[in-house]
Design a protein around this motif. Structure first.
Motif, PDB file in Angstrom:
ATOM      1  N   ARG A   1      12.348   8.593  -4.791  1.00  0.00           N
ATOM      2  CA  ARG A   1      11.612   9.846  -5.034  1.00  0.00           C
ATOM      3  C   ARG A   1      10.878  10.200  -3.750  1.00  0.00           C
ATOM      4  N   TYR A   2      10.652  11.506  -3.533  1.00  0.00           N
ATOM      5  CA  TYR A   2      10.076  11.946  -2.268  1.00  0.00           C
ATOM      6  C   TYR A   2       8.589  11.607  -2.161  1.00  0.00           C
ATOM      7  N   HIS A   3       7.961  11.425  -3.313  1.00  0.00           N
ATOM      8  CA  HIS A   3       6.539  11.086  -3.304  1.00  0.00           C
ATOM      9  C   HIS A   3       6.225  10.372  -4.607  1.00  0.00           C
TER      10      HIS A   3
ATOM     11  N   ARG B   1       3.987  10.755  -6.658  1.00  0.00           N
ATOM     12  CA  ARG B   1       3.559  11.630  -7.763  1.00  0.00           C
ATOM     13  C   ARG B   1       4.688  12.561  -8.209  1.00  0.00           C
ATOM     14  N   MET B   2       5.826  12.436  -7.558  1.00  0.00           N
ATOM     15  CA  MET B   2       6.965  13.291  -7.931  1.00  0.00           C
ATOM     16  C   MET B   2       7.970  12.497  -8.776  1.00  0.00           C
ATOM     17  N   PRO B   3       8.798  13.198  -9.539  1.00  0.00           N
ATOM     18  CA  PRO B   3       9.771  12.483 -10.365  1.00  0.00           C
ATOM     19  C   PRO B   3      10.837  11.774  -9.531  1.00  0.00           C
ATOM     20  N   TRP B   4      11.393  10.726 -10.126  1.00  0.00           N
ATOM     21  CA  TRP B   4      12.521  10.055  -9.470  1.00  0.00           C
ATOM     22  C   TRP B   4      13.678  11.038  -9.375  1.00  0.00           C
ATOM     23  N   ILE B   5      14.361  11.001  -8.241  1.00  0.00           N
ATOM     24  CA  ILE B   5      15.566  11.818  -8.067  1.00  0.00           C
ATOM     25  C   ILE B   5      16.798  10.959  -8.302  1.00  0.00           C
ATOM     26  N   LEU B   6      16.735   9.739  -7.789  1.00  0.00           N
ATOM     27  CA  LEU B   6      17.832   8.795  -7.992  1.00  0.00           C
ATOM     28  C   LEU B   6      17.274   7.553  -8.664  1.00  0.00           C
TER      29      LEU B   6
ATOM     30  N   GLY C   1      28.126  17.158  -8.126  1.00  0.00           N
ATOM     31  CA  GLY C   1      26.973  17.131  -9.022  1.00  0.00           C
ATOM     32  C   GLY C   1      26.274  18.470  -8.943  1.00  0.00           C
ATOM     33  N   PRO C   2      25.422  18.761  -9.935  1.00  0.00           N
ATOM     34  CA  PRO C   2      24.758  20.065  -9.952  1.00  0.00           C
ATOM     35  C   PRO C   2      23.873  20.286  -8.721  1.00  0.00           C
ATOM     36  N   SER C   3      23.587  21.536  -8.448  1.00  0.00           N
ATOM     37  CA  SER C   3      22.715  21.884  -7.329  1.00  0.00           C
ATOM     38  C   SER C   3      21.329  21.265  -7.538  1.00  0.00           C
ATOM     39  N   GLY C   4      20.778  20.721  -6.474  1.00  0.00           N
ATOM     40  CA  GLY C   4      19.437  20.149  -6.529  1.00  0.00           C
ATOM     41  C   GLY C   4      19.377  18.803  -7.223  1.00  0.00           C
ATOM     42  N   TYR C   5      20.512  18.184  -7.431  1.00  0.00           N
ATOM     43  CA  TYR C   5      20.545  16.954  -8.227  1.00  0.00           C
ATOM     44  C   TYR C   5      20.339  15.683  -7.391  1.00  0.00           C
ATOM     45  N   GLY C   6      20.507  15.782  -6.076  1.00  0.00           N
ATOM     46  CA  GLY C   6      20.241  14.602  -5.243  1.00  0.00           C
ATOM     47  C   GLY C   6      21.406  14.145  -4.365  1.00  0.00           C
ATOM     48  N   LYS C   7      22.422  14.977  -4.230  1.00  0.00           N
ATOM     49  CA  LYS C   7      23.586  14.584  -3.423  1.00  0.00           C
ATOM     50  C   LYS C   7      23.195  14.393  -1.945  1.00  0.00           C
ATOM     51  N   SER C   8      22.475  15.385  -1.413  1.00  0.00           N
ATOM     52  CA  SER C   8      22.065  15.283  -0.002  1.00  0.00           C
ATOM     53  C   SER C   8      21.125  14.102   0.190  1.00  0.00           C
ATOM     54  N   THR C   9      20.248  13.914  -0.773  1.00  0.00           N
ATOM     55  CA  THR C   9      19.300  12.801  -0.684  1.00  0.00           C
ATOM     56  C   THR C   9      20.055  11.476  -0.616  1.00  0.00           C
ATOM     57  N   LEU C  10      21.058  11.323  -1.447  1.00  0.00           N
ATOM     58  CA  LEU C  10      21.843  10.081  -1.449  1.00  0.00           C
ATOM     59  C   LEU C  10      22.580   9.910  -0.112  1.00  0.00           C
ATOM     60  N   MET C  11      23.127  10.997   0.410  1.00  0.00           N
ATOM     61  CA  MET C  11      23.819  10.926   1.710  1.00  0.00           C
ATOM     62  C   MET C  11      22.854  10.484   2.811  1.00  0.00           C
ATOM     63  N   ARG C  12      21.630  11.020   2.761  1.00  0.00           N
ATOM     64  CA  ARG C  12      20.650  10.673   3.800  1.00  0.00           C
ATOM     65  C   ARG C  12      20.243   9.204   3.691  1.00  0.00           C
ATOM     66  N   ILE C  13      20.179   8.712   2.456  1.00  0.00           N
ATOM     67  CA  ILE C  13      19.844   7.294   2.267  1.00  0.00           C
ATOM     68  C   ILE C  13      20.986   6.414   2.781  1.00  0.00           C
TER      69      ILE C  13
ATOM     70  N   ASP D   1      27.977  16.755   4.714  1.00  0.00           N
ATOM     71  CA  ASP D   1      27.167  17.350   3.654  1.00  0.00           C
ATOM     72  C   ASP D   1      27.256  18.872   3.742  1.00  0.00           C
ATOM     73  N   GLU D   2      28.167  19.436   2.986  1.00  0.00           N
ATOM     74  CA  GLU D   2      28.379  20.895   3.006  1.00  0.00           C
ATOM     75  C   GLU D   2      28.394  21.423   4.429  1.00  0.00           C
ATOM     76  N   MET D   3      29.074  20.701   5.296  1.00  0.00           N
ATOM     77  CA  MET D   3      28.970  21.004   6.728  1.00  0.00           C
ATOM     78  C   MET D   3      29.586  22.337   7.108  1.00  0.00           C
TER      79      MET D   3
ATOM     80  N   THR E   1      30.679  18.968  -1.291  1.00  0.00           N
ATOM     81  CA  THR E   1      31.090  20.359  -1.158  1.00  0.00           C
ATOM     82  C   THR E   1      31.068  21.012  -2.533  1.00  0.00           C
ATOM     83  N   HIS E   2      30.814  22.317  -2.536  1.00  0.00           N
ATOM     84  CA  HIS E   2      30.902  23.046  -3.798  1.00  0.00           C
ATOM     85  C   HIS E   2      32.264  23.721  -3.900  1.00  0.00           C
ATOM     86  N   ASN E   3      33.108  23.448  -2.912  1.00  0.00           N
ATOM     87  CA  ASN E   3      34.434  24.045  -2.860  1.00  0.00           C
ATOM     88  C   ASN E   3      35.456  23.073  -3.470  1.00  0.00           C
TER      89      ASN E   3
HETATM   90  N1  ATP Z   1      11.975  16.671   1.773  1.00  0.00           N
HETATM   91  C1  ATP Z   1      11.836  16.868   0.468  1.00  0.00           C
HETATM   92  N2  ATP Z   1      10.639  16.751  -0.134  1.00  0.00           N
HETATM   93  C2  ATP Z   1      10.480  16.921  -1.467  1.00  0.00           C
HETATM   94  N3  ATP Z   1      11.498  17.222  -2.312  1.00  0.00           N
HETATM   95  C3  ATP Z   1      12.722  17.354  -1.770  1.00  0.00           C
HETATM   96  C4  ATP Z   1      12.965  17.197  -0.371  1.00  0.00           C
HETATM   97  N4  ATP Z   1      14.279  17.378  -0.147  1.00  0.00           N
HETATM   98  C5  ATP Z   1      14.831  17.660  -1.337  1.00  0.00           C
HETATM   99  N5  ATP Z   1      13.913  17.640  -2.327  1.00  0.00           N
HETATM  100  C6  ATP Z   1      14.157  17.843  -3.764  1.00  0.00           C
HETATM  101  O1  ATP Z   1      14.970  16.774  -4.229  1.00  0.00           O
HETATM  102  C7  ATP Z   1      15.931  17.237  -5.176  1.00  0.00           C
HETATM  103  C8  ATP Z   1      17.326  16.841  -4.714  1.00  0.00           C
HETATM  104  O2  ATP Z   1      17.646  17.563  -3.553  1.00  0.00           O
HETATM  105  P1  ATP Z   1      19.033  17.397  -2.775  1.00  0.00           P
HETATM  106  O3  ATP Z   1      18.986  18.277  -1.572  1.00  0.00           O
HETATM  107  O4  ATP Z   1      19.288  15.954  -2.559  1.00  0.00           O
HETATM  108  O5  ATP Z   1      20.068  17.959  -3.866  1.00  0.00           O
HETATM  109  P2  ATP Z   1      21.583  18.396  -3.739  1.00  0.00           P
HETATM  110  O6  ATP Z   1      22.290  17.836  -4.931  1.00  0.00           O
HETATM  111  O7  ATP Z   1      22.126  18.025  -2.409  1.00  0.00           O
HETATM  112  O8  ATP Z   1      21.477  19.975  -3.875  1.00  0.00           O
HETATM  113  P3  ATP Z   1      22.432  21.185  -3.397  1.00  0.00           P
HETATM  114  O9  ATP Z   1      23.765  20.968  -4.031  1.00  0.00           O
HETATM  115  O10 ATP Z   1      21.737  22.390  -3.922  1.00  0.00           O
HETATM  116  O11 ATP Z   1      22.464  21.148  -1.890  1.00  0.00           O
HETATM  117  C9  ATP Z   1      15.727  18.731  -5.299  1.00  0.00           C
HETATM  118  O12 ATP Z   1      14.951  18.971  -6.462  1.00  0.00           O
HETATM  119  C10 ATP Z   1      14.948  19.104  -4.043  1.00  0.00           C
HETATM  120  O13 ATP Z   1      14.105  20.199  -4.295  1.00  0.00           O
END
Ligand code: ATP
Length: 212
Positions: free
Chosen positions: A11-13, A15-20, A37-49, A149-151, A182-184
């Protein structure tokens, strides 16, 4: 080689909810995996990890059973939507490429990188032009895994095709492991040997693991 994320929670903080929550994923060299996975679900976050840009609060990332190297150019290369954030703004493009040892004529040609761009600073190039440099740089000799990541989202269709053609050629010839978001769906179908749905491996919301 194999890259593995084991029981990752993030989770990013606090006090914030778990993302993964308790996400495990593993990719072998030579595989081409689509992460959906759906938009905003955590795909980019997982890639960065998985590429070492973010530390998970729980779990670990292992490259052949060992932590990712902290020094030198990483064998796991991440290319993401915002090339301008990935490149040192104070370096001319020539230096950017030289630093990675990626100065192969055929790559430059295949990516349509013009000679004249080498003497420019990143701010003097368009997003698409800059992304070609990010791709060129990511293909250096020591790369074993490429994370895209959606490059190509921000690029026109011709540039997208040009970049993907070169990437795929390199990935196949060198048997690199590829993880792409990718969303494609068409592109994913054409490129990937396996699709992972993040919803199926993320244990968010189970056993009271949701927000909090
Ligand atoms: N630096 C950050 N600080 C706080 N929250 C963040 C940060 N980066 C992303 N988030 C939140 O974490 C969640 C997951 O984001 P992430 O970018 O990993 O999703 P995603 O699946 O890649 O989305 P998309 O398909 O729309 O690109 C989202 O709710 C986003 O708002």
């Amino acid at each position: 080689m194999q890259i593995e994320g084991k029981n990752i929670s993030f989770r990013y903080h606090e006090r914030m909810p778990w993302i993964l929550k308790d996400v495990s994923i593993s990719i072998e060299e030579g595989e081409r995996v689509g992460l959906v996975g759906p938009s905003g679900y955590g795909k980019s976050t997982l890639m960065r990890i998985l590429s070492g840009y973010l530390e998970p609060q729980e779990g670990s990332v292992r490259l052949d059973g060992k932590p990712l190297p902290k020094k030198g150019i990483s064998p796991v290369q991440l290319i993401y939507q915002h090339p301008e954030k990935a490149i040192n703004p104070r370096w001319k493009m020539k230096k950017v490429l030289e630093e990675s040892g990626m100065f192969r004529e055929e790559v430059m040609e295949a990516l349509g990188i013009e000679r004249d761009w080498l003497n420019r600073y990143p701010r003097e190039l368009s997003g698409g032009e800059l992304q070609r440099f990010c791709v060129a740089r990511s293909l250096f000799q020591g790369t074993h895994f490429l994370f895209a990541d959606e490059m190509s989202t921000m690029l026109d269709v011709i540039t997208q095709a040009q970049i993907w053609n070169l990437m795929l050629k390199e990935v196949k010839e060198r048997r690199l492991g590829l993880l792409m978001v990718t969303h494609n769906a068409e592109l994913a179908k054409k490129v990937c040997t396996r699709i992972i749905n993040l919803k199926e491996i993320n244990h968010i919301g189970e056993n009271g693991n949701g927000a909090g």
